[in-house]
Design a protein around this motif. Structure first.
Motif, short mmCIF file in Angstrom:
data_model
loop_
_atom_site.label_atom_id
_atom_site.label_comp_id
_atom_site.label_asym_id
_atom_site.label_seq_id
_atom_site.Cartn_x
_atom_site.Cartn_y
_atom_site.Cartn_z
N LEU A 90 0.97 -1.31 0.06
CA LEU A 90 -0.10 -0.04 -0.10
C LEU A 90 1.00 1.11 -0.12
CD1 LEU A 90 -2.67 1.69 0.43
CD2 LEU A 90 -2.61 1.12 2.61
N VAL A 91 0.95 2.09 -1.23
CA VAL A 91 1.53 3.23 -1.15
C VAL A 91 0.66 4.35 -0.78
CG1 VAL A 91 2.98 4.50 -2.65
CG2 VAL A 91 3.11 2.21 -2.74
N ALA A 92 1.16 5.35 -0.06
CA ALA A 92 0.35 6.71 0.16
C ALA A 92 1.15 7.78 -0.18
CB ALA A 92 -0.16 6.63 1.85
N TYR A 93 0.70 8.48 -0.95
CA TYR A 93 1.26 9.86 -1.26
C TYR A 93 0.39 11.08 -0.61
CZ TYR A 93 3.62 6.89 -4.77
OH TYR A 93 4.38 5.94 -5.42
N ALA A 94 1.12 11.51 0.26
CA ALA A 94 0.39 12.55 1.10
C ALA A 94 0.96 14.02 0.54
CB ALA A 94 0.92 12.69 2.39
N ILE A 95 0.19 14.52 -0.77
CA ILE A 95 0.14 15.89 -0.93
C ILE A 95 -0.26 16.87 -0.14
CG2 ILE A 95 0.10 17.09 -3.11
CD1 ILE A 95 1.28 14.12 -3.35
N PHE A 96 0.77 17.19 0.87
CA PHE A 96 0.08 18.25 2.13
C PHE A 96 1.10 19.40 1.95
CE2 PHE A 96 -1.67 14.44 4.99
CZ PHE A 96 -2.74 14.26 4.02
N PRO A 97 0.80 20.42 2.33
CA PRO A 97 1.57 21.58 2.75
C PRO A 97 2.41 21.28 4.10
CG PRO A 97 -0.59 22.03 2.61
CD PRO A 97 -0.86 20.86 2.63
N VAL A 98 3.70 21.52 3.76
CA VAL A 98 4.82 21.23 4.78
C VAL A 98 5.56 22.39 5.26
CG1 VAL A 98 6.78 19.77 5.31
CG2 VAL A 98 5.07 18.75 4.04
#
Length: 238
Positions: A90-98
């Motif tokens: 399971l790959v999770a790409y968190a396109i979140f402000p950092v």
């Protein structure tokens, strides 16, 4: 799917390059002020080389062998060395402000995975100080103590927004990790949720959909009080 302050998109099984292109599209949107998005996906077998990969010296087979096995190799922007993605992971790409909170963001990714694994019946999941990722209790292998790594983490941050993310081994074919020295770590053995169930005498199987639900719920809890703001552009303000 919309949850909390970010969207969750289930991409099913998608070739790595297509998912990479999609990441970049969502990244541009989020960097422009759009809604943060968590992408959940499985990939066909692929190796990716992070910024520390040094021309892939931790790939232990020839590129010709990989090509014959239909395993592509991509050089990507994320941190870290070489890693493997494939069916059952399971790959999770968190396109979140950092912004500049990169270390804190990595800890939250780890925490999300730890909570998800606890839900799935692996309460000993933990970060490993000095290494990005999530591990289980060390295990003796051929007379040597080996770290048991179940999740790899590698991110890139551009325009204050994250790309890439985590790879959680659920029912992954762990033999494929023999193609590489995972993340360049020679004292580490890769494991998976299903392998741990089997070794611990738990008479059950795990499916990707169960891991997706557990991880999505864990992300919602972990990022409940997260600061979603983007830093102001240089020169902005009074």
């Amino acid at each position: 799917m919309t949850r909390a302050d970010f969207d969750i998109l289930d991409l099913g099984v998608m070739p790595y390059r297509a998912a990479w292109d999609l990441q970049k599209q969502h990244h541009a949107r989020v960097a422009g002020g759009g809604r943060p998005t968590l992408l959940l996906v499985e990939h066909p077998p692929v190796l990716t080389l992070g910024r520390k990969a040094r021309e892939g010296e931790n790939i232990v087979v020839t590129r010709e062998y990989l090509a014959a096995q239909s395993i592509d190799v991509f050089e990507v922007e994320r941190g870290g060395d070489v890693t493997y993605h494939g069916p059952g992971q399971l790959v999770a790409y968190a396109i979140f402000p950092v912004g500049r909170r990169v270390r804190d963001f990595l800890r939250l990714l780890e925490q999300s995975v730890v909570e998800a694994l606890g839900t799935l019946g692996l309460p000993d999941a933990r970060p490993n100080p000095g290494y990005a990722g999530v591990y289980l209790q060390d295990r003796e292998v051929n007379g040597l103590e080996r770290h048991q790594k179940i999740c790899s983490i590698g991110v890139a941050v551009k325009q204050h927004v994250a790309l890439h993310g985590i790879g959680l081994n659920v029912t992954t074919n762990l033999d494929h990790f023999n193609l590489i020295v995972p993340c360049g770590l020679t004292d580490t053995q890769m494991t998976s949720v299903q392998r741990e169930y089997d070794l611990r005498g738990r008479n059950s199987t795990i499916e990707i959909k169960d891991a997706k639900e557990a991880l999505a719920d864990a992300f919602v809890r972990t990022f409940q009080t997260y600061d979603w703001s983007l830093p102001a552009p240089a020169g902005a303000g009074s």
